[in-house]
Write a protein that holds these residues in place. Structure first.
Motif, PDB file in Angstrom:
ATOM      1  N   THR A 116       0.831  -1.201   0.000  1.00 44.32           N
ATOM      2  CA  THR A 116       0.000   0.000   0.000  1.00 44.32           C
ATOM      3  C   THR A 116       0.865   1.252   0.000  1.00 44.32           C
ATOM      4  OG1 THR A 116      -1.763  -1.154   1.190  1.00 44.32           O
ATOM      5  CG2 THR A 116      -1.796   1.243   1.249  1.00 44.32           C
ATOM      6  N   THR A 117       1.971   1.206   0.735  1.00 43.86           N
ATOM      7  CA  THR A 117       2.880   2.356   0.795  1.00 43.86           C
ATOM      8  C   THR A 117       3.622   2.548  -0.509  1.00 43.86           C
ATOM      9  OG1 THR A 117       3.197   1.966   3.169  1.00 43.86           O
ATOM     10  CG2 THR A 117       4.798   3.384   2.077  1.00 43.86           C
ATOM     11  N   TYR A 118       4.040   1.432  -1.136  1.00 36.03           N
ATOM     12  CA  TYR A 118       4.827   1.497  -2.371  1.00 36.03           C
ATOM     13  C   TYR A 118       4.041   0.802  -3.485  1.00 36.03           C
ATOM     14  CZ  TYR A 118       8.388   2.652   1.053  1.00 36.03           C
ATOM     15  OH  TYR A 118       9.080   3.237   2.078  1.00 36.03           O
ATOM     16  N   SER A 119       3.167   1.548  -4.102  1.00 31.35           N
ATOM     17  CA  SER A 119       2.211   0.971  -5.054  1.00 31.35           C
ATOM     18  C   SER A 119       2.844   0.556  -6.382  1.00 31.35           C
ATOM     19  CB  SER A 119       1.074   1.965  -5.318  1.00 31.35           C
ATOM     20  OG  SER A 119       1.594   3.195  -5.808  1.00 31.35           O
ATOM     21  N   ASP A 120       4.087   0.982  -6.654  1.00 32.91           N
ATOM     22  CA  ASP A 120       4.743   0.632  -7.910  1.00 32.91           C
ATOM     23  C   ASP A 120       5.692  -0.556  -7.767  1.00 32.91           C
ATOM     24  OD1 ASP A 120       3.485   2.632  -9.381  1.00 32.91           O
ATOM     25  OD2 ASP A 120       4.978   4.133  -8.831  1.00 32.91           O
ATOM     26  N   ILE A 121       5.663  -1.222  -6.617  1.00 28.25           N
ATOM     27  CA  ILE A 121       6.507  -2.396  -6.399  1.00 28.25           C
ATOM     28  C   ILE A 121       5.648  -3.659  -6.444  1.00 28.25           C
ATOM     29  CG2 ILE A 121       7.968  -3.624  -4.737  1.00 28.25           C
ATOM     30  CD1 ILE A 121       9.050  -1.007  -3.782  1.00 28.25           C
ATOM     31  N   GLN A 122       6.132  -4.667  -7.157  1.00 30.74           N
ATOM     32  CA  GLN A 122       5.477  -5.985  -7.160  1.00 30.74           C
ATOM     33  C   GLN A 122       6.364  -6.947  -6.373  1.00 30.74           C
ATOM     34  OE1 GLN A 122       6.281  -5.030 -10.886  1.00 30.74           O
ATOM     35  NE2 GLN A 122       4.955  -3.357 -10.253  1.00 30.74           N
ATOM     36  N   VAL A 123       5.763  -7.664  -5.429  1.00 32.89           N
ATOM     37  CA  VAL A 123       6.522  -8.528  -4.524  1.00 32.89           C
ATOM     38  C   VAL A 123       6.269  -9.997  -4.842  1.00 32.89           C
ATOM     39  CG1 VAL A 123       6.790  -9.264  -2.122  1.00 32.89           C
ATOM     40  CG2 VAL A 123       6.601  -6.828  -2.660  1.00 32.89           C
TER      41      VAL A 123
END
Length: 298
Positions: A116-123
């Motif tokens: 939610t904080t880093y919306s451009d990261i896929q984990v």
């Protein structure tokens, strides 16, 4: 082919040792990996890899190329971060390797906060208790509980987790409550086979005296969560990491044995490759782990 794509592709093939694994790491087809490597070799007029049906071997030219390409790609990524600064959010794919029980019980419930904080990261979370080769498997960060013995990696300690000696109320009511470490030797114990100590359990008394006892055990498991469930069912006394049993202890389903004594504690580490530049997405994840799991976060 963009020159940067060629650099990244050769690096991925060198570090993974295969075109197939490199394609998975880069999220492109194996055919495209082969094409990019071929174009780099054609442009340079040298072979970077000797290919056979069974193996892929790096040539001397390939070794030189890799050693020079790696800092170039790192400097490029650092350039992007320094130019965009705080105006640019971290982005990209982040592959994390986590111990199974810690991943299920601790990381999974909070990972959405990071997303939610880093919306451009896929984990991509890989749950495994085996030791992995970060470069070969394309893992960005390894979360490990225990020792760190790889000098090629950087380890950031996040917290320490003590082991708790515990058993179910039913078991203790039936077999008695140990009052000294020696009392435990007459009890049934559950061994976590992940621990190198085996049946030799070290205990430290309230006055600092260290005593090692050899426990009696008819059952061992290589999962701390399984050890906890066996203990809850009345299987005996167990040594279990605190983060696994804290809720069970609070509910009274397990009771601490010899509460004045302490035993081993394991460090919680974030591990990443020993490179000069650390990408923004990795730095943000490590900061997140510290915020969530360090002792000051409690």
């Amino acid at each position: 082919m963009d020159s940067l794509d060629g650099l990244k592709t050769v690096i991925a093939v060198v570090e993974t040792g295969s075109f197939t694994t490199a394609s998975e790491r880069l999220m492109i087809s194996k055919a495209l990996v082969s094409k990019y490597v071929g174009e780099v070799e054609d442009k340079l007029g040298v072979r970077l890899f000797n290919r056979t049906t069974r193996r892929l071997a790096l040539t001397d030219a390939g070794k030189t190329y890799y050693e020079r390409a790696l800092p170039l790609v790192e400097e490029y990524e650092e350039l992007l971060d320094s130019v965009t600064g705080e105006q640019s959010a971290p982005k990209g794919k982040l592959k994390i390797s986590v111990p199974v029980t810690f991943g299920e019980m601790q990381l999974s419930p909070v990972i959405n906060k990071f997303l939610t904080t880093y919306s451009d990261i896929q984990v991509n979370i890989q749950l495994t208790d085996r030791r992995i080769d970060m470069l070969e498997e394309g893992v960005d960060v390894v979360i490990r509980i225990g020792g760190v013995d790889d000098s090629n990696m950087v380890a950031r300690q996040i917290n320490t987790y003590p082991l708790i000696l515990c058993a179910s109320p039913a078991y203790l009511n039936q077999h008695g409550y140990p009052k000294t470490p020696n009392d435990i030797t007459s009890h049934s114990c559950i061994v976590d086979s992940n621990f190198r100590i085996g049946k030799q359990w070290p205990l430290v008394s309230p006055n600092g005296t260290v005593e090692s006892i050899e426990v009696t055990s008819r059952i061992a498991a290589n999962s701390p969560r399984a050890v906890m469930e066996i203990a809850k069912s009345g299987g005996g006394i167990a040594l279990i990491p605190e983060f696994i049993v804290q809720d069970t202890l609070a509910q009274g389903l397990l009771l601490e044995v010899l509460p004045g004594y302490t035993t081993l504690e394991f460090g919680l580490f974030a591990i990443f490759p020993h490179r000069r530049y650390l990408s923004k997405k990795i730095r943000c994840f490590i900061d997140f782990m510290i915020d969530e799991f360090s002792s000051s976060a409690k």
